[in-house]
Design a protein around this motif. Structure first.
Motif, PDB file in Angstrom:
ATOM      1  N   LYS A   4      20.755 -11.160 -10.807  1.00  0.00           N
ATOM      2  CA  LYS A   4      19.754 -11.695 -11.706  1.00  0.00           C
ATOM      3  C   LYS A   4      18.373 -11.485 -11.088  1.00  0.00           C
ATOM      4  O   LYS A   4      18.173 -11.744  -9.906  1.00  0.00           O
ATOM      5  N   LEU A   5      17.438 -10.989 -11.867  1.00  0.00           N
ATOM      6  CA  LEU A   5      16.070 -10.814 -11.406  1.00  0.00           C
ATOM      7  C   LEU A   5      15.306 -12.123 -11.597  1.00  0.00           C
ATOM      8  O   LEU A   5      15.390 -12.747 -12.650  1.00  0.00           O
ATOM      9  N   VAL A   6      14.577 -12.525 -10.554  1.00  0.00           N
ATOM     10  CA  VAL A   6      13.778 -13.750 -10.620  1.00  0.00           C
ATOM     11  C   VAL A   6      12.348 -13.414 -10.197  1.00  0.00           C
ATOM     12  O   VAL A   6      12.122 -12.485  -9.424  1.00  0.00           O
ATOM     13  N   PRO A   7      11.368 -14.174 -10.676  1.00  0.00           N
ATOM     14  CA  PRO A   7       9.992 -13.938 -10.247  1.00  0.00           C
ATOM     15  C   PRO A   7       9.833 -14.170  -8.749  1.00  0.00           C
ATOM     16  O   PRO A   7      10.465 -15.053  -8.172  1.00  0.00           O
ATOM     17  N   ARG A   8       8.988 -13.393  -8.133  1.00  0.00           N
ATOM     18  CA  ARG A   8       8.801 -13.467  -6.684  1.00  0.00           C
ATOM     19  C   ARG A   8       8.300 -14.837  -6.237  1.00  0.00           C
ATOM     20  O   ARG A   8       8.650 -15.317  -5.169  1.00  0.00           O
ATOM     21  N   ASN A   9       7.466 -15.493  -7.062  1.00  0.00           N
ATOM     22  CA  ASN A   9       6.936 -16.793  -6.656  1.00  0.00           C
ATOM     23  C   ASN A   9       7.999 -17.887  -6.653  1.00  0.00           C
ATOM     24  O   ASN A   9       7.771 -18.978  -6.165  1.00  0.00           O
ATOM     25  N   ASN A  10       9.177 -17.618  -7.199  1.00  0.00           N
ATOM     26  CA  ASN A  10      10.279 -18.577  -7.129  1.00  0.00           C
ATOM     27  C   ASN A  10      11.039 -18.485  -5.810  1.00  0.00           C
ATOM     28  O   ASN A  10      11.837 -19.353  -5.494  1.00  0.00           O
ATOM     29  N   VAL A  11      10.805 -17.429  -5.067  1.00  0.00           N
ATOM     30  CA  VAL A  11      11.480 -17.247  -3.789  1.00  0.00           C
ATOM     31  C   VAL A  11      10.689 -17.984  -2.722  1.00  0.00           C
ATOM     32  O   VAL A  11       9.507 -17.715  -2.510  1.00  0.00           O
ATOM     33  N   LYS A  12      11.330 -18.947  -2.067  1.00  0.00           N
ATOM     34  CA  LYS A  12      10.656 -19.724  -1.039  1.00  0.00           C
ATOM     35  C   LYS A  12      10.802 -19.026   0.300  1.00  0.00           C
ATOM     36  O   LYS A  12      11.893 -18.673   0.707  1.00  0.00           O
TER      37      LYS A  12
END
Length: 81
Positions: A4-12
């Motif tokens: 699943k692709l997620v926005p980069r700003n969601n990656v801590k």
């Protein structure tokens, strides 16, 4: 496996990049024209080149004109505006 692709700003990001020259960079931010100079001691020519590269990169990023001079007898370099 599900992808699943997620926005980069969601990656801590928990790890912060650190450099042994962070103190030098923060001191360069505090330099003022005709003010105090920064004295940095080095142990060999390779370390001197690395220290000066930090200053040159800092000049490009901030647009300041930090200059340097060395004292080869004391194995130290001075930075000033």
């Amino acid at each position: 496996m599900k992808i699943k692709l997620v926005p980069r700003n969601n990656v801590k990001i928990s790890r912060r990049s650190r450099s042994k020259y962070d103190h030098l960079k923060s001191a360069m931010l505090k330099l003022e024209p005709n003010g105090d100079a920064i004295r940095v001691e080095y142990s060999n020519q390779k370390e001197l080149n690395s220290i000066r590269n930090i200053a040159y990169t800092f000049n490009k990023e901030t647009g300041k004109k930090i200059k340097s001079t060395t004292d080869s007898n004391e194995l130290s370099v001075f930075f000033f505006l």
